[in-house]
Design an enzyme around this catalytic site. Structure first.
Site, short mmCIF file in Angstrom:
data_model
loop_
_atom_site.label_atom_id
_atom_site.label_comp_id
_atom_site.label_asym_id
_atom_site.label_seq_id
_atom_site.Cartn_x
_atom_site.Cartn_y
_atom_site.Cartn_z
N HIS A 44 -15.42 -2.74 -1.64
CA HIS A 44 -14.70 -1.59 -1.07
C HIS A 44 -15.55 -0.94 0.03
O HIS A 44 -15.92 0.24 -0.06
CB HIS A 44 -14.41 -0.58 -2.18
CG HIS A 44 -13.10 0.14 -1.99
ND1 HIS A 44 -11.89 -0.42 -2.31
CD2 HIS A 44 -12.83 1.38 -1.50
CE1 HIS A 44 -10.93 0.45 -2.05
NE2 HIS A 44 -11.47 1.54 -1.54
N ASP A 47 -11.00 3.63 3.22
CA ASP A 47 -9.59 3.30 2.99
C ASP A 47 -9.27 2.07 3.83
O ASP A 47 -10.03 1.69 4.71
CB ASP A 47 -8.70 4.49 3.37
CG ASP A 47 -7.29 4.38 2.78
OD1 ASP A 47 -7.05 3.46 1.97
OD2 ASP A 47 -6.44 5.22 3.14
N GLU A 85 0.80 -1.22 0.00
CA GLU A 85 0.00 0.00 0.00
C GLU A 85 0.84 1.27 0.00
O GLU A 85 0.30 2.38 0.09
CB GLU A 85 -0.94 0.00 1.21
CG GLU A 85 -1.84 -1.21 1.32
CD GLU A 85 -2.80 -1.35 0.16
OE1 GLU A 85 -3.08 -0.34 -0.51
OE2 GLU A 85 -3.28 -2.49 -0.08
N TYR A 128 -0.33 -9.84 -8.19
CA TYR A 128 -1.46 -9.68 -7.26
C TYR A 128 -2.56 -8.84 -7.90
O TYR A 128 -3.72 -9.27 -8.01
CB TYR A 128 -0.91 -9.03 -5.99
CG TYR A 128 -1.91 -8.73 -4.89
CD1 TYR A 128 -2.94 -9.59 -4.56
CD2 TYR A 128 -1.77 -7.57 -4.13
CE1 TYR A 128 -3.81 -9.32 -3.53
CE2 TYR A 128 -2.64 -7.28 -3.08
CZ TYR A 128 -3.66 -8.16 -2.79
OH TYR A 128 -4.53 -7.88 -1.75
N ASN A 180 -9.00 -1.04 2.81
CA ASN A 180 -9.69 -2.27 2.38
C ASN A 180 -8.72 -3.40 2.05
O ASN A 180 -9.00 -4.56 2.36
CB ASN A 180 -10.58 -1.96 1.18
CG ASN A 180 -11.73 -1.05 1.52
OD1 ASN A 180 -12.75 -1.47 2.07
ND2 ASN A 180 -11.58 0.24 1.21
N ARG A 233 -6.64 -8.78 3.40
CA ARG A 233 -5.57 -9.76 3.60
C ARG A 233 -5.67 -10.40 4.99
O ARG A 233 -5.37 -11.59 5.16
CB ARG A 233 -4.21 -9.09 3.38
CG ARG A 233 -3.98 -8.74 1.91
CD ARG A 233 -2.60 -8.18 1.63
NE ARG A 233 -2.44 -6.78 2.00
CZ ARG A 233 -2.79 -5.74 1.25
NH1 ARG A 233 -3.36 -5.95 0.06
NH2 ARG A 233 -2.59 -4.51 1.65
#
Length: 326
Positions: free
Chosen positions: A196, A200, A70, A232, A202, A207
Site C-alpha cells: 500500500h 489512496d 472502488e 477478487y 493503490n 491493476r
C-alpha cells in the site's frame, strides 16, 4: 525479538517465487491459455484497425470496472460518454469524472510503456499513480509519508518508513522472477496492494501495473470485473495469509477470457456468438450451456449479462464432454 509480520510474509512468498518448480495455476487452465497464446501469436501481426478497436474496447471496460470496484457510480455507458464524447453526466461528482478520464489516460500510458518493454521501477510506478490520481490527491505520484489503516483489513499496511525498502525488494523480485508471467503478475498485484505504497489509489495502480507486466510479455490486458469483486477480494485475503494460488488462478481466468476476445477478431469459428444461437447446433439448451460456461467446462465469456462462445469452443466441448452428457 519477534520477526515483523511483513518480513515473515515476504520471506515466505519470496521463497515460493524462487522455486521455479512451483506452479500455482490449474493445469487445465494453463494449458488452455498456452494453446490460445500460440494461436494468437500465429495471427501476428494483427491488423492495425483491429488492434485499435481492441484497444478502445479494453480501455473503456478496464476504466469502468477498475473504477466501479472502488465505488465509482458511473455506468459503463456513462463512462463511454465521458471518455469518447467528453460529456458531463448530471448527478455525478467531479471526482468520478476525473477518475474516468485519469484511468483512461493511465491505460494509454501503460500501453505505451508496455510496447517499449519497459521494466517496472519506482519512476514508472509513481508516474502511473500520478496520472490515475491527478487532480484528486494532493500527494499524487508520491509514496505516503504517514501510516494508515484500511477499513475491514485484518492488519495495517507496513509502516510508511519501510515503503521504499519494500518496494525495492518487490521491483527486484519482479525483475528476477523465473515463474510463469501470470504467476509473477499475480504476485506483483497482491504484494503491491499489501505494501500500500500510496495514501489512496493503490488498487487502480495495481491493476494497471499488472497489465503493464502482462502486455510487455505479449499477453492481452486483463479486466477484473465489478461483478467478480467478491472473488477478487477473497482471493487477495487468501494471499495475505500466504496462499497466492486462488489469486493467481483468478488472474489466469481473466487472461483466458480476454484471450478469447482477442482471438474472436479472426472471425470464422472463433467469432463470439450468444449461447442462444450456438445452442441450436447442439443437443443442449441455452440454459445448460450457460451452466457449463459458469462451471468453466465450456470456454465462454460473459458480455454484459449474456454468455458468448464460439463454434470452435462448442465443438471442443462436444468432443470432450458430449458423450458423457447425453
Amino acid at each position: 525479538m519477534p520477526i515483523p509480520i511483513y518480513t515473515m510474509y515476504t520471506y515466505r512468498i519470496y521463497r515460493i517465487m524462487a522455486n521455479t518448480d512451483t506452479f500455482l495455476i490449474q493445469e487445465e487452465l494453463l494449458a488452455r491459455i498456452n494453446e490460445k497464446m500460440k494461436q494468437l501469436n500465429s495471427m501476428r501481426p494483427i491488423p492495425a484497425d483491429a488492434l485499435g478497436r481492441l484497444h478502445d474496447e479494453m480501455r473503456l471496460v478496464h476504466t469502468y470496472h477498475s473504477n466501479a470496484i472502488e465505488g465509482n457510480t458511473l455506468t459503463l455507458q456513462e463512462t463511454k460518454l465521458v471518455l469518447e464524447e467528453e460529456l458531463t453526466i448530471g448527478g455525478k461528482s467531479l471526482r468520478e469524472h476525473l477518475e474516468a478520464t485519469n484511468n483512461a489516460k493511465a491505460f494509454d500510458r501503460m500501453g505505451e510503456l508496455a510496447k517499449k518493454k519497459r521494466a517496472i521501477d519506482h519512476v514508472i510506478i509513481q508516474e502511473i499513480h500520478e496520472i490515475v490520481t491527478r487532480g484528486i490527491l494532493e500527494d499524487a505520484g508520491r509514496y505516503r509519508t504517514r501510516n494508515i489503516r484500511i477499513t475491514g483489513a485484518v492488519k495495517a499496511p507496513p509502516d510508511w518508513s519501510k515503503i521504499v525498502k519494500l518496494m525495492d525488494e518487490l521491483i527486484q523480485k519482479i525483475a528476477e522472477s523465473k515463474k510463469h508471467p501470470i504467476e509473477t503478475a499475480s504476485f506483483l498485484h497482491h504484494r503491491f496492494v499489501e505494501i500500500h505504497p500510496f495514501s489512496d489509489g493503490n488498487g487502480r495502480a495495481a491493476r494497471l501495473l499488472t497489465n503493464l507486466y502482462l502486455i510487455a510479455r505479449d499477453y492481452p490486458p486483463v479486466v477484473l470485473k465489478k461483478e467478480d469483486w467478491g472473488k477478487y477480494y477473497k482471493s487477495l485475503r487468501a494471499a495475505d495469509s500466504g496462499n497466492l494460488e486462488p489469486f493467481a488462478n483468478f488472474i489466469a481466468k481473466a487472461v483466458d477470457e480476454n484471450l478469447t476476445l482477442y482471438l474472436s477478431i479472426s472471425g470464422g469459428k472463433d467469432e463470439l456468438m450468444p449461447l442462444k444461437e450456438l445452442a441450436t447446433e447442439t443437443p443442449y439448451s441455452q440454459e445448460y450451456l450457460s451452466l457449463r460456461a459458469r462451471q468453466g467446462l465450456l470456454d465462454a465469456v460473459k458480455i454484459g449479462k449474456t454468455w458468448h462462445s464460439s463454434k470452435h469452443a462448442v465443438e471442443k466441448y462436444l468432443s470432450e464432454h458430449g458423450k458423457k452428457d447425453v
